[in-house]
Design a protein around this motif. Structure first.
Motif, short mmCIF file in Angstrom:
data_model
loop_
_atom_site.label_atom_id
_atom_site.label_comp_id
_atom_site.label_asym_id
_atom_site.label_seq_id
_atom_site.Cartn_x
_atom_site.Cartn_y
_atom_site.Cartn_z
N THR A 86 24.24 -3.86 -14.31
CA THR A 86 23.21 -3.57 -13.32
C THR A 86 22.53 -2.27 -13.71
O THR A 86 23.20 -1.29 -14.00
CB THR A 86 23.81 -3.41 -11.92
OG1 THR A 86 24.55 -4.58 -11.60
CG2 THR A 86 22.75 -3.16 -10.88
N LEU A 87 21.23 -2.25 -13.70
CA LEU A 87 20.48 -1.04 -13.95
C LEU A 87 19.61 -0.82 -12.73
O LEU A 87 18.68 -1.56 -12.50
CB LEU A 87 19.65 -1.20 -15.22
CG LEU A 87 19.24 0.04 -15.97
CD1 LEU A 87 20.41 0.96 -16.24
CD2 LEU A 87 18.60 -0.34 -17.28
N HIS A 88 19.97 0.16 -11.92
CA HIS A 88 19.27 0.41 -10.66
C HIS A 88 18.26 1.53 -10.85
O HIS A 88 18.60 2.59 -11.35
CB HIS A 88 20.28 0.78 -9.58
CG HIS A 88 19.63 1.06 -8.26
ND1 HIS A 88 19.05 0.07 -7.51
CD2 HIS A 88 19.46 2.22 -7.59
CE1 HIS A 88 18.56 0.63 -6.41
NE2 HIS A 88 18.79 1.91 -6.44
N LYS A 89 17.06 1.28 -10.43
CA LYS A 89 15.98 2.23 -10.57
C LYS A 89 15.66 2.81 -9.20
O LYS A 89 15.24 2.08 -8.31
CB LYS A 89 14.77 1.52 -11.16
CG LYS A 89 13.65 2.40 -11.56
CD LYS A 89 12.59 1.57 -12.25
CE LYS A 89 11.47 2.42 -12.76
NZ LYS A 89 10.48 1.64 -13.48
N ASP A 90 15.88 4.08 -9.06
CA ASP A 90 15.58 4.79 -7.82
C ASP A 90 14.66 5.94 -8.18
O ASP A 90 14.49 6.27 -9.36
CB ASP A 90 16.87 5.29 -7.19
CG ASP A 90 16.72 5.66 -5.73
OD1 ASP A 90 15.59 5.62 -5.21
OD2 ASP A 90 17.73 6.00 -5.11
N GLU A 91 14.08 6.59 -7.19
CA GLU A 91 13.12 7.65 -7.46
C GLU A 91 13.71 8.81 -8.27
O GLU A 91 13.10 9.29 -9.20
CB GLU A 91 12.57 8.18 -6.14
CG GLU A 91 11.36 9.07 -6.33
CD GLU A 91 10.73 9.40 -5.00
OE1 GLU A 91 10.43 10.58 -4.79
OE2 GLU A 91 10.57 8.50 -4.18
N ASN A 92 14.91 9.27 -7.92
CA ASN A 92 15.51 10.41 -8.60
C ASN A 92 16.90 10.11 -9.16
O ASN A 92 17.63 11.02 -9.50
CB ASN A 92 15.63 11.59 -7.64
CG ASN A 92 14.27 12.09 -7.20
OD1 ASN A 92 13.36 12.20 -8.00
ND2 ASN A 92 14.14 12.37 -5.92
N LEU A 93 17.27 8.84 -9.26
CA LEU A 93 18.62 8.50 -9.65
C LEU A 93 18.63 7.32 -10.61
O LEU A 93 17.94 6.33 -10.41
CB LEU A 93 19.44 8.12 -8.39
CG LEU A 93 20.87 7.70 -8.60
CD1 LEU A 93 21.71 8.90 -9.03
CD2 LEU A 93 21.42 7.12 -7.31
#
Length: 101
Positions: A86-93
């Motif tokens: 899983t590669l989770h894309k968040d604003e700062n993480l």
């Protein structure tokens, strides 16, 4: 092509490659093209690519922000498709679930 080969060789060895400056659109398309040509069901399953824009306040000068120029700097994470779950894309993480094989 040398940059593409270096990235692809690193990923084939099971490493996760992090590029501070990212790839240009031409380099990214060439990386995908070369990867697709080298995919083999028994040896190499491909790559996973995610790009994260850097914070604009830290990367741009006052004049750039005043003139409305967009920052082109970004962080790119490239890894083996069979190891990154899983590669989770968040604003700062950036978060990834990576399996060891």
């Amino acid at each position: 092509m040398e940059k593409i080969r270096l990235i692809l060789d690193g990923v084939r060895d099971g490493n996760i490659v992090i590029l501070e400056e990212g790839l240009s659109p031409d380099e990214e398309s060439k990386l995908i093209e070369v990867t697709m040509a080298e995919i083999s069901p028994d040896e190499f399953n491909g790559i996973e690519i995610e790009t994260y824009p850097r914070s604009q306040a830290a990367d741009q000068s006052f004049l750039d922000r005043l003139m409305g120029r967009q920052s082109t700097q970004k962080l790119t994470v490239i890894g083996p498709a069979n190891q990154i779950q899983t590669l989770h894309k968040d604003e700062n993480l950036i978060s990834a679930l990576v399996s060891r094989k």
